[in-house]
Design an enzyme around this catalytic site. Structure first.
Site, short mmCIF file in Angstrom:
data_model
loop_
_atom_site.label_atom_id
_atom_site.label_comp_id
_atom_site.label_asym_id
_atom_site.label_seq_id
_atom_site.Cartn_x
_atom_site.Cartn_y
_atom_site.Cartn_z
CG HIS A 125 -1.93 0.96 1.51
ND1 HIS A 125 -1.63 2.15 1.80
CD2 HIS A 125 -3.32 0.94 1.36
CE1 HIS A 125 -2.76 3.00 1.86
NE2 HIS A 125 -3.73 2.17 1.67
CG ASP A 157 0.67 -2.43 6.28
OD1 ASP A 157 -0.07 -2.32 7.10
OD2 ASP A 157 0.60 -1.98 5.18
CD GLN A 202 -6.86 -4.58 4.07
OE1 GLN A 202 -7.90 -5.31 4.19
NE2 GLN A 202 -7.08 -3.32 3.78
CE LYS A 260 -7.35 -0.37 6.23
NZ LYS A 260 -8.11 0.18 5.39
CB CYS A 274 -3.77 3.55 -1.43
SG CYS A 274 -4.95 4.81 -1.08
C1 LIG Z 1 -2.46 -2.87 3.62
C2 LIG Z 1 -2.68 -1.59 4.05
N1 LIG Z 1 -1.83 -0.59 4.52
C3 LIG Z 1 -1.91 0.22 5.13
C4 LIG Z 1 -3.22 1.30 4.97
C5 LIG Z 1 -3.68 2.28 5.63
O1 LIG Z 1 -4.30 2.38 6.59
P1 LIG Z 1 -4.76 3.76 7.54
O2 LIG Z 1 -5.42 4.68 6.21
O3 LIG Z 1 -5.85 3.24 8.27
O4 LIG Z 1 -3.74 4.28 7.91
C6 LIG Z 1 -4.18 0.33 4.33
C7 LIG Z 1 -5.66 0.82 4.27
O5 LIG Z 1 -6.30 0.63 3.23
C8 LIG Z 1 -3.89 -0.88 3.89
O6 LIG Z 1 -4.87 -1.80 3.25
#
Ligand SMILES: Cc1ncc(COP(=O)(O)O)c(C=O)c1O
Length: 433
Positions: A150, A227, A230, A253, A391
């Protein structure tokens, strides 16, 4: 509220499906209708039709227990933490501490000293990139990520690499959307200072073999950031079993509110890292000549935190644990298999992301239909999906598509939701075909 005053902290709303005991919830088979009753928003109509919410990878809906915890804090014992000797401040501090313990237990971290509350995953990754980067990254050093990250696990590293004269290396993925482990291994060398990979891809659904990645990295003395944005709401996470040095998760999430996230960091690393942000709460002493830092985890929590958010996140973690992530994972695996079969059977549809290990995410493209049009038409049928690059623009580039349509599942989804999606996609084909 009773005459005794606010509810005792630590008992601020927990829950599973209404009216069950913990033992029942652990033993009972997964009852999706019972779960659905805990989510008030699922009762609303969208464009005159029942809501079919399949945009869970973007954010999940909130159970009543979370909403109650949030309003319970603001109506019962709203006060700033750590600073007051008055009752409300004591209650708020205790509830905030209890939430940190719930986050620790949820990730099986060894200590609450290693649990930092952040705004979201993005902030957690930025914290590590900047604080760890200042500590360890020098000119010519390298940061290794994967091609399925992401933007939140790309851009912070780009920023810190540019600042420190370091280089970003990217491990490729194959046509199924699986990380090519040998290529990752080949990238880890004497200049590698950290490996940062996602546990589960938001664009493809791929689940990465974190234990194997950690083993490769640790063999070279390199720490690993995972990370878990998900993964954390789809499968049990044990940071000790994974061997992760840093693990980030994001509250919204995890069926919790927006504005709150979790960073787990190995104490020995966090101890050595300089602060990320400066301000109140993160200091031990301040003079104009210089300041000293508070103990972990407070060194990384500058300013008034999202107190209500943390407490409500604690309620969300209780709720998830009450249902059980293993049961949730089984339910969602059934939905994903069913949805994959049904959507792939539609004419002109190609699934993007066919990894052997994947969860809860179905990305696809459809001949003759731009993903944006797909999203707009299915919305008319009450079906909420996401369309775009999610993203993860490099993933789109890897698969040669500008965007995909993505349906993503959570614990309250049903096979009927999948049927509604398929019917809406047939409508797309009727309209555009
Ligand atoms: C794999 C992954 N990393 C990071 C994020 C970023 O999450 P946040 O916007 O809550 O910081 C997301 C959000 O869609 C994600 O799916």
């Amino acid at each position: 509220m009773s005459g005794e005053g606010p509810r005792a902290p630590g008992t601020v709303q927990s829950g599973g499906p209404a009216g069950t005991t913990t033992a029942e919830r652990v033993l009972a088979p997964f009852d999706v209708q019972r779960v659905r009753r805990d989510f008030p928003i699922l009762r609303r109509l969208v464009r005159g039709r029942p809501l079919t919410y399949l945009d869970n990878a973007a954010t999940t809906q909130k159970p009543q227990a979370v909403l109650d915890a949030l309003t319970g804090y603001y109506t019962g014992y709203n006060a700033n933490i750590h600073r007051g000797v008055h009752l409300l401040s004591e209650l708020a501090t205790a509830a905030h501490d209890a939430a940190r313990e719930k986050a620790r237990a949820f990730l099986n971290a060894p200590s609450t000293r290693e649990i930092v509350f952040t705004r979201n995953s993005t902030e957690g990754i930025n914290l590590v990139a900047h604080a760890f980067g200042r500590l360890r990254l020098r000119e010519g050093d390298e940061v290794v990520i994967s091609a399925m990250e992401h933007h939140s696990n790309i851009v912070p590293w780009q920023l810190v690499c540019a600042e420190r004269g370091a280089r970003l290396r990217v491990a490729p993925i194959d046509d199924a959307g699986e990380l090519i482990l040998e290529e990752l291994e080949a990238l880890i060398g004497p200049r590698t200072r950290i490996v940062a990979v996602t546990h589960m891809s938001n664009a493809l659904g791929t689940i990465n073999p974190i234990e194997a990645i950690v083993e490769l990295a640790h063999a070279g003395g390199v720490p690993v950031l995972v990370d878990g944005s998900q993964a954390a709401y789809h499968m049990p996470v044990d940071v000790q079993a994974l061997g992760a040095d840093f693990y980030v998760a994001t509250g919204h999430k995890l069926y919790g509110p927006t504005g709150i996230g979790i960073l787990y960091g190995r104490a020995s690393l966090l101890e050595d890292m300089p602060p990320f942000l400066g301000g109140g709460d993160m200091i031990r002493s301040v003079t104009f000549e210089g300041s000293t830092w508070n103990d972990l985890p407070h060194k990384f929590e500058a300013g008034t935190p999202d107190i209500g958010g943390a407490i409500a996140l604690g309620a969300a973690l209780d709720y998830i644990s009450g249902i059980g992530l293993a049961a949730i994972a089984r339910h969602e695996a059934d939905l994903l298999a069913y949805a994959t079969d049904r959507v792939a059977a539609l004419p002109g549809v190609r699934i993007v992301g066919t990894a052997r290990r994947k969860a809860s995410i179905l990305s696809f493209v459809m001949e003759g239909a731009h993903p944006h049009d797909i999203g707009t038409i299915v919305d008319q049928e009450g079906v909420a999906i996401r369309t775009g690059h999610h993203c993860a623009q490099p993933v789109m580039e890897r698969f040669g598509v500008p965007a995909t349509a993505r349906a993503s599942f959570a614990m309250y989804n049903t096979r009927e939701d999948v049927d509604a999606l398929v019917a809406a996609l047939q409508r797309v084909q009727a309209v555009l075909g």
